[in-house]
Design a protein around this motif. Sequence first.
Motif, PDB file in Angstrom:
ATOM      1  N   UNK A 107      48.642 -36.596 -60.396  1.00 56.89           N
ATOM      2  CA  UNK A 107      48.528 -35.749 -59.203  1.00 56.89           C
ATOM      3  C   UNK A 107      49.903 -35.508 -58.592  1.00 56.89           C
ATOM      4  N   UNK A 108      50.722 -36.567 -58.551  1.00 59.70           N
ATOM      5  CA  UNK A 108      52.084 -36.419 -58.038  1.00 59.70           C
ATOM      6  C   UNK A 108      52.884 -35.458 -58.906  1.00 59.70           C
ATOM      7  N   UNK A 109      52.749 -35.598 -60.244  1.00 62.04           N
ATOM      8  CA  UNK A 109      53.511 -34.727 -61.136  1.00 62.04           C
ATOM      9  C   UNK A 109      53.100 -33.262 -60.970  1.00 62.04           C
ATOM     10  N   UNK A 110      51.794 -32.997 -60.764  1.00 61.20           N
ATOM     11  CA  UNK A 110      51.358 -31.619 -60.564  1.00 61.20           C
ATOM     12  C   UNK A 110      51.858 -31.060 -59.231  1.00 61.20           C
ATOM     13  N   UNK A 111      51.856 -31.909 -58.214  1.00 62.93           N
ATOM     14  CA  UNK A 111      52.428 -31.464 -56.953  1.00 62.93           C
ATOM     15  C   UNK A 111      53.915 -31.172 -57.063  1.00 62.93           C
ATOM     16  N   UNK A 112      54.637 -32.049 -57.783  1.00 64.19           N
ATOM     17  CA  UNK A 112      56.063 -31.807 -57.993  1.00 64.19           C
ATOM     18  C   UNK A 112      56.295 -30.546 -58.822  1.00 64.19           C
ATOM     19  N   UNK A 113      55.381 -30.272 -59.759  1.00 64.35           N
ATOM     20  CA  UNK A 113      55.517 -29.064 -60.555  1.00 64.35           C
ATOM     21  C   UNK A 113      55.406 -27.823 -59.676  1.00 64.35           C
ATOM     22  N   UNK A 114      54.444 -27.866 -58.709  1.00 68.83           N
ATOM     23  CA  UNK A 114      54.337 -26.742 -57.785  1.00 68.83           C
ATOM     24  C   UNK A 114      55.614 -26.586 -56.972  1.00 68.83           C
ATOM     25  N   UNK A 115      56.200 -27.719 -56.554  1.00 68.71           N
ATOM     26  CA  UNK A 115      57.463 -27.653 -55.817  1.00 68.71           C
ATOM     27  C   UNK A 115      58.591 -27.137 -56.699  1.00 68.71           C
ATOM     28  N   UNK A 116      58.559 -27.447 -57.987  1.00 72.04           N
ATOM     29  CA  UNK A 116      59.567 -26.923 -58.910  1.00 72.04           C
ATOM     30  C   UNK A 116      59.530 -25.400 -58.947  1.00 72.04           C
ATOM     31  N   UNK A 117      58.323 -24.855 -59.031  1.00 69.93           N
ATOM     32  CA  UNK A 117      58.211 -23.397 -59.076  1.00 69.93           C
ATOM     33  C   UNK A 117      58.692 -22.779 -57.774  1.00 69.93           C
ATOM     34  N   UNK A 118      58.298 -23.407 -56.641  1.00 66.65           N
ATOM     35  CA  UNK A 118      58.745 -22.880 -55.344  1.00 66.65           C
ATOM     36  C   UNK A 118      60.262 -22.956 -55.222  1.00 66.65           C
ATOM     37  N   UNK A 119      60.834 -24.089 -55.707  1.00 68.89           N
ATOM     38  CA  UNK A 119      62.292 -24.224 -55.669  1.00 68.89           C
ATOM     39  C   UNK A 119      62.977 -23.197 -56.560  1.00 68.89           C
ATOM     40  N   UNK A 120      62.411 -22.937 -57.734  1.00 69.96           N
ATOM     41  CA  UNK A 120      63.001 -21.921 -58.602  1.00 69.96           C
ATOM     42  C   UNK A 120      62.950 -20.553 -57.950  1.00 69.96           C
ATOM     43  N   UNK A 121      61.877 -20.250 -57.220  1.00 65.34           N
ATOM     44  CA  UNK A 121      61.795 -18.965 -56.527  1.00 65.34           C
ATOM     45  C   UNK A 121      62.822 -18.897 -55.410  1.00 65.34           C
ATOM     46  N   UNK A 122      63.006 -20.014 -54.674  1.00 68.83           N
ATOM     47  CA  UNK A 122      64.013 -20.020 -53.620  1.00 68.83           C
ATOM     48  C   UNK A 122      65.425 -19.846 -54.190  1.00 68.83           C
ATOM     49  N   UNK A 123      65.627 -20.344 -55.420  1.00 70.03           N
ATOM     50  CA  UNK A 123      66.934 -20.199 -56.040  1.00 70.03           C
ATOM     51  C   UNK A 123      67.153 -18.806 -56.606  1.00 70.03           C
ATOM     52  N   UNK A 124      66.118 -17.956 -56.598  1.00 70.67           N
ATOM     53  CA  UNK A 124      66.242 -16.607 -57.107  1.00 70.67           C
ATOM     54  C   UNK A 124      66.071 -16.489 -58.597  1.00 70.67           C
ATOM     55  N   UNK A 125      65.621 -17.537 -59.248  1.00 71.23           N
ATOM     56  CA  UNK A 125      65.466 -17.505 -60.700  1.00 71.23           C
ATOM     57  C   UNK A 125      64.252 -16.681 -61.139  1.00 71.23           C
ATOM     58  N   UNK A 126      63.294 -16.500 -60.226  1.00 71.88           N
ATOM     59  CA  UNK A 126      62.076 -15.760 -60.566  1.00 71.88           C
ATOM     60  C   UNK A 126      62.096 -14.338 -60.030  1.00 71.88           C
ATOM     61  N   UNK A 127      63.232 -13.895 -59.587  1.00 75.40           N
ATOM     62  CA  UNK A 127      63.324 -12.559 -59.045  1.00 75.40           C
ATOM     63  C   UNK A 127      62.888 -12.522 -57.582  1.00 75.40           C
ATOM     64  N   UNK A 128      62.551 -11.354 -57.114  1.00 75.44           N
ATOM     65  CA  UNK A 128      62.154 -11.163 -55.715  1.00 75.44           C
ATOM     66  C   UNK A 128      60.629 -11.164 -55.624  1.00 75.44           C
ATOM     67  N   UNK A 129      60.030 -12.369 -55.609  1.00 80.97           N
ATOM     68  CA  UNK A 129      58.577 -12.514 -55.515  1.00 80.97           C
ATOM     69  C   UNK A 129      58.152 -12.617 -54.045  1.00 80.97           C
ATOM     70  N   UNK A 130      57.070 -11.947 -53.730  1.00 82.52           N
ATOM     71  CA  UNK A 130      56.491 -12.114 -52.409  1.00 82.52           C
ATOM     72  C   UNK A 130      55.625 -13.373 -52.327  1.00 82.52           C
ATOM     73  N   UNK A 131      54.976 -13.520 -51.173  1.00 81.13           N
ATOM     74  CA  UNK A 131      54.156 -14.733 -50.987  1.00 81.13           C
ATOM     75  C   UNK A 131      52.955 -14.730 -51.930  1.00 81.13           C
ATOM     76  N   UNK A 132      52.287 -13.586 -52.039  1.00 83.56           N
ATOM     77  CA  UNK A 132      51.119 -13.517 -52.902  1.00 83.56           C
ATOM     78  C   UNK A 132      51.438 -13.760 -54.358  1.00 83.56           C
ATOM     79  N   UNK A 133      52.428 -13.031 -54.939  1.00 81.53           N
ATOM     80  CA  UNK A 133      52.779 -13.325 -56.331  1.00 81.53           C
ATOM     81  C   UNK A 133      53.256 -14.750 -56.547  1.00 81.53           C
ATOM     82  N   UNK A 134      53.997 -15.315 -55.590  1.00 88.75           N
ATOM     83  CA  UNK A 134      54.465 -16.697 -55.744  1.00 88.75           C
ATOM     84  C   UNK A 134      53.287 -17.664 -55.807  1.00 88.75           C
ATOM     85  N   UNK A 135      52.281 -17.451 -54.959  1.00 88.38           N
ATOM     86  CA  UNK A 135      51.090 -18.313 -54.995  1.00 88.38           C
ATOM     87  C   UNK A 135      50.380 -18.172 -56.326  1.00 88.38           C
ATOM     88  N   UNK A 136      50.286 -16.944 -56.835  1.00 94.27           N
ATOM     89  CA  UNK A 136      49.605 -16.731 -58.100  1.00 94.27           C
ATOM     90  C   UNK A 136      50.365 -17.381 -59.256  1.00 94.27           C
TER      91      UNK A 136
END
Length: 804
Positions: free
Chosen positions: A157-186
Amino acid sequence: MSAMPRYADPFGCPDCSARLPVDVTRCPACRLDLRNPLAGQLLQTLRTADDLLARLRVESAVQPPAGAATERTPYPAPTPPPAQPRGISGASVPRILLGLGALCLLVAAVIFLAVALTWLGIGGRTAVLVGLTLVSGGLGGVLGRRGLRVAAEALTTVSLGLLALDVIGADNAGWLGDLGTGPLVAVTSAVVLTAALALGVTGRLGAPQLVAAGAVSGIGFGALGTSDRWQLIATVVVVGYAALAVVARPGWLRVLRVAAVVGGSTWWVGLTVSALGEATAEATWRALWVTGHGYPLLAASVMVLLPLLVDRTHRPVVTGLLASATALLTITVAVPAVDESATTIALVGLAVLGFWTVGAVAAPRGWRVVALVPLVLGAAPVAAVAVALAIAAGANAFDTVPPFTGTITLRLSDPVPVAAPALLTLGVAALAAVTIALGQRSLSVLVTCGAAVGVSLVGTMALYPVPLWSITAALAVVGALLVADAVRRTDRGGALETAAGGAVLLASTAVALPSAGLTALVAAVLVLAAAAVRWCGVFDEAEVAGGLVLPLAAGGLIWSVLAAGDVSTAWRGLPVMVVVGLLAIVLPRPEIELGAALAMTVAATAAIATSTDEVTALAIHLTLAGALVTASALIHADRRSLGWPGAVLLAAATWVRLADLGVEAPEAYTLPSAATLLVLGLVRLHRDPTTPTVRALGPGLALATVPSLLWVLVDPVSVRAVLLGAGCLVLVLVGAQQRWSCPIVVGATVGALLVLRELAPYAAAVPQWVLIGIAGTLLTVVGITWEHRMRDVRSAAGYLRRLQ
């Protein structure tokens, strides 16, 4: 005699168990002789019993080896009750600790994500999170393979939560392009779904399966943030949950399967409600199927069957899903009728009812429920419109003119019903046909359905300006046919038909009330029906009902005939009372007497209320009622108890007449009744001399003397007082001669009160010393007399002792 046995501790006295010294010959407590040989034998028996008890305890404590044969004893040792647990169980402790630990790790990761940017940079922070994710996931997998499932659940459960934080961190770093809130959640939910499925399927852990089910909803919510096509997104999510449930068919993925069913059902309910609202808002054929507002509801109807991809083996589940799908499809097809008139809605309901009735008849019995659910949906509007039309028909038939004021040619008004009047008969006939087709085709069902159709046809007639007699005659014919069929039957269905026929005949009578002639005709039919049920019925309940209705119907018949003959209302009550009273005398049954009493009461009340001289009319009707009741008591030996209410009615009639004449003397009201009671009491004493006089003569004597005494207490100097005193003297003398206690007691008591009341004015004028002297003299005389009698008693007692 043998030597005295020696007793020592722990053995005590064989009788009272008292502790004994070694060299004693008698127990100091119970004084038992210890030198007797029997005492030694008793002591030896106690020692043997103690030894056996010790051996039994030792053998009970030793468990036999596995596989060894044990001897069965008639009294096995009882199993001790399990110890009640105190506090939390040991298995709950690691769950609590690991759950709190996982929560703390996730909170720490979020805080790290927020503050580590300033001193690690984007790359360093991302690398640390990825490393923690891999470490926690790997440890979870290792612990799961070693059997530590709770720890593995927490770390995954911790690893899955950290994985979600990894994706959010990658989006904040701009690695995923300019994603909005909805696409980021998806995107985050999709990544977590993939990882959770991998961990849940390979490691057979429950927490990743729950996370995977939640991630599907996360994808849906993320998609809603990018598009306003809510129904299309909900459809895709429901299909995704169905696919997830299909993947989770193996037994170890039960958590994933249940979570997928719950999540898919939730999204399906939302889709169905939204689609139904859209379809009803645009309830036209063009808007539904050309513009496309009906396709979401059609998709929701089809998606009801998606659970069949998971389970097709349980018959109740399959039939329930098919029934739900057919019901939704029926609603989808019938939605355009929502904005139409009540006639159109009823016709659509009839079409649905007929279609699914054919389907239910053709389907096997085990699959009939698939057609019954949409069948009920079709029957609902048909029944609602039929009930509304029946209410309108009843109101039109009953709301005409006041009773007995119209003619036989009276016509009904022309109402404006909520739907076409013919739908009343069509609806009832359709419901009756469904009942016959799907139910038990017995004679009772057929007759009841036929009667319902007949009554509905009469109701349809009542929605038109037809003559009143046609409605009355039709109802009377239906009711008479029901009663005639019920009388010849011997099963329990006959009782139901009797009740139905009686109800229809009563309705016919109520409809005919505006015309006296019509009421007389229907009342005659009702009398014949009640008589047939009373004498030809098979069941006791039917006989009782017929006997109760018969005098009421006869009274109504006489009243309506007199009304048709223009007889004054004030004079209609007496013939009715005579007829129903004679009927109760000829047929002395409790139900007939009760019905006659009700009919007489109603007729007398109506006649008295319309009379010009109500007091005289009341006295006449009370006299007639009392005479009829008393006659029944005199004619029938088993109705002697009716003499009391008959006497009360006659007395009440006399009192009413006396009050109307202005008579105020109480004797005119009480002495006739008192004389009647005394005559009855004397007859009772003549027949049974052992009857107590208080029971036989007490009521009559009390009624004859007490009212006059009350009057004399107010006016003591009068002729009434002289006559009352003479009467009391006669009572005392007659009682003494006949040795009857009741006349003596009543006469003496009333006479004493009368004398004291006569003495009261003179006693007030006597000096007080005279009264005190008289009282002292009386007390002295009583005391001397008492002592003299006591002396005689003691002398008699001594004489008896000397005789002994």
